[in-house]
Design a protein around this motif. Structure first.
Motif, PDB file in Angstrom:
ATOM      1  N   ARG A   1      -6.062   0.926   4.985  1.00  0.00           N
ATOM      2  CA  ARG A   1      -5.650   0.372   3.558  1.00  0.00           C
ATOM      3  C   ARG A   1      -7.023  -0.816   2.771  1.00  0.00           C
ATOM      4  NH1 ARG A   1      -3.499  -4.925   3.808  1.00  0.00           N
ATOM      5  NH2 ARG A   1      -3.122  -5.077   5.896  1.00  0.00           N
ATOM      6  N   LYS A   2      -7.406  -1.610   4.251  1.00  0.00           N
ATOM      7  CA  LYS A   2      -8.309  -2.725   3.104  1.00  0.00           C
ATOM      8  C   LYS A   2     -10.088  -1.521   2.589  1.00  0.00           C
ATOM      9  CE  LYS A   2      -7.798  -6.383   5.803  1.00  0.00           C
ATOM     10  NZ  LYS A   2      -8.978  -7.839   6.296  1.00  0.00           N
ATOM     11  N   PHE A   3      -9.879  -0.378   3.229  1.00  0.00           N
ATOM     12  CA  PHE A   3     -11.219   0.960   2.465  1.00  0.00           C
ATOM     13  C   PHE A   3     -10.404   0.977   1.593  1.00  0.00           C
ATOM     14  CE2 PHE A   3     -14.383   2.972   5.696  1.00  0.00           C
ATOM     15  CZ  PHE A   3     -15.256   2.554   4.165  1.00  0.00           C
ATOM     16  N   GLY A   4      -8.977   1.658   1.339  1.00  0.00           N
ATOM     17  CA  GLY A   4      -8.862   1.869  -0.084  1.00  0.00           C
ATOM     18  C   GLY A   4      -9.206   0.208  -1.322  1.00  0.00           C
ATOM     19  N   GLU A   5      -8.590  -0.890  -0.896  1.00  0.00           N
ATOM     20  CA  GLU A   5      -8.535  -1.794  -1.648  1.00  0.00           C
ATOM     21  C   GLU A   5     -10.019  -1.782  -1.430  1.00  0.00           C
ATOM     22  OE1 GLU A   5      -7.128  -5.191   0.556  1.00  0.00           O
ATOM     23  OE2 GLU A   5      -4.531  -4.448   0.746  1.00  0.00           O
ATOM     24  N   LEU A   6     -10.913  -2.031  -0.934  1.00  0.00           N
ATOM     25  CA  LEU A   6     -12.032  -2.157  -1.508  1.00  0.00           C
ATOM     26  C   LEU A   6     -12.855  -1.121  -2.789  1.00  0.00           C
ATOM     27  CD1 LEU A   6     -15.208  -3.464  -0.854  1.00  0.00           C
ATOM     28  CD2 LEU A   6     -15.654  -1.697   0.548  1.00  0.00           C
ATOM     29  N   LEU A   7     -11.960   0.306  -2.876  1.00  0.00           N
ATOM     30  CA  LEU A   7     -12.918   0.864  -3.344  1.00  0.00           C
ATOM     31  C   LEU A   7     -11.586   1.629  -4.561  1.00  0.00           C
ATOM     32  CD1 LEU A   7     -13.743   3.239  -0.611  1.00  0.00           C
ATOM     33  CD2 LEU A   7     -15.281   2.908  -2.188  1.00  0.00           C
ATOM     34  N   LYS A   8     -10.674   0.875  -4.392  1.00  0.00           N
ATOM     35  CA  LYS A   8      -9.170   1.332  -5.668  1.00  0.00           C
ATOM     36  C   LYS A   8      -9.918   1.626  -7.087  1.00  0.00           C
ATOM     37  CE  LYS A   8      -7.721  -3.547  -7.462  1.00  0.00           C
ATOM     38  NZ  LYS A   8      -9.189  -4.501  -5.782  1.00  0.00           N
ATOM     39  N   ASN A   9     -10.782   0.704  -7.710  1.00  0.00           N
ATOM     40  CA  ASN A   9     -11.153   1.520  -8.738  1.00  0.00           C
ATOM     41  C   ASN A   9     -12.029   2.681  -8.781  1.00  0.00           C
ATOM     42  OD1 ASN A   9     -11.332  -0.942  -9.506  1.00  0.00           O
ATOM     43  ND2 ASN A   9     -12.848  -1.757  -9.499  1.00  0.00           N
ATOM     44  N   VAL A  10     -12.171   3.494  -8.202  1.00  0.00           N
ATOM     45  CA  VAL A  10     -12.759   4.966  -7.807  1.00  0.00           C
ATOM     46  C   VAL A  10     -11.598   6.324  -7.014  1.00  0.00           C
ATOM     47  CG1 VAL A  10     -15.168   4.509  -8.027  1.00  0.00           C
ATOM     48  CG2 VAL A  10     -13.960   4.823  -5.110  1.00  0.00           C
ATOM     49  N   ILE A  11     -10.719   5.308  -6.904  1.00  0.00           N
ATOM     50  CA  ILE A  11      -9.708   6.684  -5.427  1.00  0.00           C
ATOM     51  C   ILE A  11      -8.529   6.740  -6.994  1.00  0.00           C
ATOM     52  CG2 ILE A  11      -7.718   6.464  -3.578  1.00  0.00           C
ATOM     53  CD1 ILE A  11      -9.593   4.787  -2.421  1.00  0.00           C
ATOM     54  N   ARG A  12      -8.052   8.352  -6.981  1.00  0.00           N
ATOM     55  CA  ARG A  12      -7.410   8.015  -7.210  1.00  0.00           C
ATOM     56  C   ARG A  12      -6.044   9.089  -6.561  1.00  0.00           C
ATOM     57  NH1 ARG A  12      -3.264  11.496 -10.720  1.00  0.00           N
ATOM     58  NH2 ARG A  12      -3.057  11.407 -12.835  1.00  0.00           N
ATOM     59  N   LEU A  13      -4.974   8.348  -6.687  1.00  0.00           N
ATOM     60  CA  LEU A  13      -4.204   8.625  -5.408  1.00  0.00           C
ATOM     61  C   LEU A  13      -2.928  10.210  -5.857  1.00  0.00           C
ATOM     62  CD1 LEU A  13      -2.608   4.923  -4.540  1.00  0.00           C
ATOM     63  CD2 LEU A  13      -4.127   6.724  -3.364  1.00  0.00           C
ATOM     64  N   ASN A  14      -1.919  10.133  -5.449  1.00  0.00           N
ATOM     65  CA  ASN A  14      -1.750  11.151  -5.843  1.00  0.00           C
ATOM     66  C   ASN A  14      -1.448  12.372  -6.548  1.00  0.00           C
ATOM     67  OD1 ASN A  14       1.052   9.248  -4.972  1.00  0.00           O
ATOM     68  ND2 ASN A  14       0.575   8.724  -6.834  1.00  0.00           N
TER      69      ASN A  14
ATOM     70  N   THR B   1      -9.847  20.260  -9.220  1.00  0.00           N
ATOM     71  CA  THR B   1      -8.125  21.115 -10.696  1.00  0.00           C
ATOM     72  C   THR B   1      -6.905  20.198  -9.548  1.00  0.00           C
ATOM     73  OG1 THR B   1      -9.241  22.895 -11.614  1.00  0.00           O
ATOM     74  CG2 THR B   1      -6.434  22.453 -11.864  1.00  0.00           C
ATOM     75  N   TYR B   2      -6.125  19.303  -9.891  1.00  0.00           N
ATOM     76  CA  TYR B   2      -5.352  18.982  -9.618  1.00  0.00           C
ATOM     77  C   TYR B   2      -4.151  18.590 -10.146  1.00  0.00           C
ATOM     78  CZ  TYR B   2      -6.699  14.549 -11.569  1.00  0.00           C
ATOM     79  OH  TYR B   2      -7.701  13.811 -12.392  1.00  0.00           O
ATOM     80  N   VAL B   3      -2.944  18.428  -9.322  1.00  0.00           N
ATOM     81  CA  VAL B   3      -1.666  18.291  -9.738  1.00  0.00           C
ATOM     82  C   VAL B   3      -1.333  16.795  -9.562  1.00  0.00           C
ATOM     83  CG1 VAL B   3      -0.686  20.073 -10.690  1.00  0.00           C
ATOM     84  CG2 VAL B   3       0.088  19.187  -8.521  1.00  0.00           C
ATOM     85  N   ASP B   4      -0.862  16.030 -10.831  1.00  0.00           N
ATOM     86  CA  ASP B   4       0.169  14.302 -10.160  1.00  0.00           C
ATOM     87  C   ASP B   4       1.374  14.370  -9.618  1.00  0.00           C
ATOM     88  OD1 ASP B   4       1.518  12.327 -10.142  1.00  0.00           O
ATOM     89  OD2 ASP B   4      -0.276  11.416 -11.185  1.00  0.00           O
ATOM     90  N   THR B   5       1.196  14.395  -8.474  1.00  0.00           N
ATOM     91  CA  THR B   5       2.746  14.589  -7.094  1.00  0.00           C
ATOM     92  C   THR B   5       3.817  14.096  -7.944  1.00  0.00           C
ATOM     93  OG1 THR B   5       1.976  13.172  -5.817  1.00  0.00           O
ATOM     94  CG2 THR B   5       1.521  15.341  -5.361  1.00  0.00           C
ATOM     95  N   VAL B   6       3.615  12.409  -8.710  1.00  0.00           N
ATOM     96  CA  VAL B   6       4.795  11.719  -8.758  1.00  0.00           C
ATOM     97  C   VAL B   6       5.034  12.091 -10.090  1.00  0.00           C
ATOM     98  CG1 VAL B   6       5.160   9.411  -9.397  1.00  0.00           C
ATOM     99  CG2 VAL B   6       3.426  10.346  -7.800  1.00  0.00           C
ATOM    100  N   LYS B   7       4.083  12.353 -11.202  1.00  0.00           N
ATOM    101  CA  LYS B   7       4.440  11.921 -12.811  1.00  0.00           C
ATOM    102  C   LYS B   7       4.616  13.233 -12.983  1.00  0.00           C
ATOM    103  CE  LYS B   7       1.815   7.703 -14.264  1.00  0.00           C
ATOM    104  NZ  LYS B   7       0.239   7.656 -14.074  1.00  0.00           N
ATOM    105  N   GLY B   8       3.731  14.495 -12.547  1.00  0.00           N
ATOM    106  CA  GLY B   8       3.450  16.255 -12.836  1.00  0.00           C
ATOM    107  C   GLY B   8       3.169  16.484 -13.513  1.00  0.00           C
ATOM    108  N   GLY B   9       3.597  16.736 -14.727  1.00  0.00           N
ATOM    109  CA  GLY B   9       3.112  17.862 -15.920  1.00  0.00           C
ATOM    110  C   GLY B   9       1.264  18.972 -15.902  1.00  0.00           C
TER     111      GLY B   9
END
Lengths: 534, 534
Positions: free
Chosen positions: B293-306, B322-330
């Protein structure tokens, strides 16, 4: 141990009690009872301990506000007694004691040390560990709200060191243990395979024992303890397993049994196997002295500090202690109770006139007090962690300082740390005692630097307590010989008229706080029975 | 391990470096250097690790925000690279994960668990321990300000249990250990005294070895392991030493070697002797997942979740995921970097089209993922502490649940606690995996009640994670066979065009976070060398 004198269950055996519980409450409740009675037998202390029903107006005078005295005061007061404590020091706790920056301590001979430790750092000159089975002292920690943290006695990354072995280079505990036990397993396997122990081990057992030795001793498929994955997984690698292309490990070469034997380092392999040293152990957050301080706060209305007892006299209706105020001086004063629990160490008590039976008096005279010295050393940084991956635990050495113990708290913090740089017993403690505090500190630094060269640049300030020079105990603990115990122990435990003694010296767990606590509980339980049942 | 590619000291051997330091800074500094270089060799991780000098504008795409991915992102960003991470989950950490009350978790098959634990309580479904020599992950804990507390793997008061031994009654670890080692010491002493091992042990060594065996094995003066003070001081007393008249101990009877052997309990005696299990170990305060969690907070600007990666394609100038957004779809989206560090577990990666060499692709296919299941059980009270004096550590059983682990935090607190009620590997884990979560919990409760009958009244709520049903790993860790490693390990480590893999599966420390960290460091060190030196 008989704990609840007026409780009807007392007259039942445990089996009877369990049968009853089984009948009344069903099997689950009985299992629970079994568990809490039988499996929990790690101590004589019973968590349900409680006294009640003091005669109206009955009073007990308690001498000494160490753990034994404060346990007695707390429990007797709860039972309805009027209690008061006289304490020599200007603080409560007795040997339960931590030295912090800003404290001063004057030893016999007059030298005063002004402790210079940084805020939050401390030395416990006396007790420093709470074993899991010392349920008495652990109970009072909970009662007082003393927060406990792990005390890591066992640390496989700490060292065993001999000046005359391995060129004086300290060896990681894990390597000595793995190599000794591996060699033992290999030798016994050899003996079994050559049918040398067929008288002692059945054929069936032999096959299982060989498997067990291989598993336990990290032997290879041929029952040999050799360089390889199994041994390195215990003793360590030359190049450690890691990630990616750098990850391939290289194994380390075990030390030959002959070298382990000649080194003497085998003497410390079982250092964590004695019950008081087995994990899990605890320490109070902030120093052992927190217990004595909090207990003192709880009982502050009944404790008189700075009171030096100079005479104890019992008559047919009570006990009178004569004392002088060590700060204000003035003429001797007196305190009186119907009964007296005296927790003054025998080393001091032997010098105080007290009218008890010759048997008890002889018992008091029969306990020599052990020498011990502890030296605390503040270091500018926690190099044992930063440079050597040692987090807490103990290094053993055959130098006079005997051990180096690393702080079991604030791991990985960037600040300073206080090492226990010496903890001596026996003849070495006497040598340390004969030195000035500064000389003791210098000696501990010099010896420690043979193990941790970083001492030379990181040491800042120290404090040294030699227990034979502590004015209020003149020694560390009662060191009963087996002969003295056989002759005198029962006598020192007896209620003598209206006086009963308590403290670690009146226990079978000398030098441990648990001895003081359980001795106090045993004494007041019997005293209460005497008072209420005659 | 080569860590500082452009540092001049890199080309020096350690001996040369030490000699230089010795000449320049004097002996004390050299000792210090020796200490920090030589004695500290408990890990391949070098605390001085740092990369620098990324080419202007160079970018690295990182797949997976577990520890390997976040270490790569952090270090590469520090070196000057532009980094971005795609992460499948809606949180960072990957298998570094804690489940708290209020969390939900949906496993493969669609069953969702709503965790009901009280505030502050948690289960670590994945890693739960930080060994002292895992200096890589410990380093990042410090960097992130993750507070660490002791993890007490070894607890001599915990049990070893077999359904078919000692009437199914659990035995304290200390008794099994003491009795086995005592018997081993006695048998080997016998063999030595009968001159059976004179070929293997010199006469001089024999005398020392006998002393050592007596000391280590708690033997009596005649080299026998028998009922008495020595053995009881390790295995426990029938009546414990205590205070006053109640203080006289009675000794306990050791269990015969034959019974220990037939019980099978000897299999766990060395459970604390392997390096990752040796004290001192640590755990993050509040749960292992705090690190992720803390590592993620430190790097939050460069991480794209889902972000579920569905294709990885490299060409001559870079790598596109290539990736798909697991929440928003599209519609599928893409991310691109000049280079790619892919930390997706091989179990998942094997299903994602990726244009790498056949050798790497075969390596990815060659790693089966282990089954493992953990069950967390919330109890109304900490009966293991209150009734049985067990503070932290592990009980081992031959039932399918394999272990019961007690919380290593909040000792002596009056509140509830979460036990690790099952931690299975191998075939038993597959059986647990085939059950529903509720069935796993029920099984763990039933098995645990055979050791702690209190389960029957104290159990409240549980959660069960079977790693083969975790959608984003489909297994617990890469379980390399020796053959597969020999054929494929070097291939999976190689930089393939512009792609390098990292994670515990690309390490020699599988299943440990240290494998992920050191694999990442090894991978990015080589990648940086490739980028900067061609």
């Amino acid at each position: 141990m008989s704990v609840i004198a007026d409780d009807a269950t007392q007259s039942m055996s445990r089996r009877e009690l369990m049968t009853l519980v089984g009948k009344v409450a069903g099997t689950a409740a009985m299992y629970q009872m079994m568990s809490s009675l039988a499996l929990a037998a790690n101590s004589t202390f019973d968590k349900r301990f409680s006294l009640s029903g003091a005669p109206k107006g009955a009073s007990v005078l308690i001498l000494g506000a160490g753990l034994a005295g404060m346990v007695a005061a707390y429990e007797l007061q709860k039972a309805g007694y009027k209690v008061q404590i006289l304490e020599y020091n200007n603080r409560t706790g007795g040997r339960n004691w931590s030295l912090y920056g800003g404290d001063t301590y004057t030893e016999l001979g007059g030298i005063t040390q002004h402790v210079q430790f940084d805020k939050g750092l401390y030395l416990n000159p006396g007790p420093w560990r709470l074993p899991y089975n010392h349920q008495g002292i652990l109970h009072y920690c909970q009662m007082l709200g003393v927060k406990l943290e792990s005390f890591n006695q066992a640390n496989y990354a700490a060292y065993i060191h001999s000046q005359n072995a391995f060129g004086g280079k300290p060896q990681r505990y894990r390597t000595v243990k793995a190599d000794f036990e591996g060699a033992v397993a290999e030798l016994l396997s050899k003996s079994l395979q050559q049918s040398q122990l067929d008288q002692a081990v059945t054929k069936e057992d032999r096959e299982i024992l060989l498997q067990a030795l291989r598993n336990w001793g990290a032997l290879d498929q041929n029952y040999r303890y050799v360089k390889g994955r199994a041994s390195s997984s215990r003793r360590g690698f030359d190049h450690w397993p890691g990630g990616g292309l750098d990850g391939e490990p290289t194994y380390s070469e075990p030390v030959a049994l002959s070298d382990i034997l000649k080194s003497g380092l085998w003497g410390e392999i079982a250092a964590n196997d004695g019950i008081p040293e087995q994990p899990t152990l605890f320490q109070p957050v902030g120093g052992m002295g927190v217990i004595g301080r909090k207990f003192g706060e709880l009982l502050k209305n009944v404790i008189r500090l700075n009171s030096k007892v100079v005479e104890i006299k019992q008559d047919e209706t009570g006990v009178t202690a004569t004392y002088v105020d060590t700060v204000k001086g003035g003429p001797p004063q007196t305190a009186r109770g119907d009964w007296c629990v005296c927790t003054i160490p025998a080393s001091i008590l032997s010098q105080i006139p007290m009218n008890v039976s010759p048997a008890m008096q002889q018992a008091i005279y029969a306990i020599p007090y052990g020498a011990s010295c502890k030296v605390g050393l503040q270091m500018k940084r926690r190099f044992w962690e930063e440079d050597e991956d040692i987090y807490g635990g103990i290094t053993y050495t055959d130098q006079m300082n005997a051990i180096i113990a690393y702080p079991n708290t604030d791991y990985f913090s960037k600040g300073k740390g206080v090492l226990l740089g010496a903890y001596t017993f026996g003849p070495n403690a006497s040598i340390f005692t004969s030195m000035t505090p500064q000389e003791r500190i210098n000696a501990a630094v010099q010896m420690g630097a043979n193990i941790h060269p970083q001492y030379r640049t990181e040491f800042e300030t120290g404090v040294a307590v030699a227990w034979h020079r502590v004015p209020w105990t003149l020694g560390c603990q009662g060191t009963w010989s087996e002969d003295a115990r056989a002759t005198h122990y029962k006598n020192i435990c007896q209620i003598d008229g209206r006086i009963v003694l308590a403290g670690e010296h009146v226990s079978m767990i000398p030098a441990w706080q648990e001895g003081a606590v359980t001795s106090s509980i045993d004494a007041i339980t019997r005293l209460h029975q005497r008072i209420t049942k005659g």
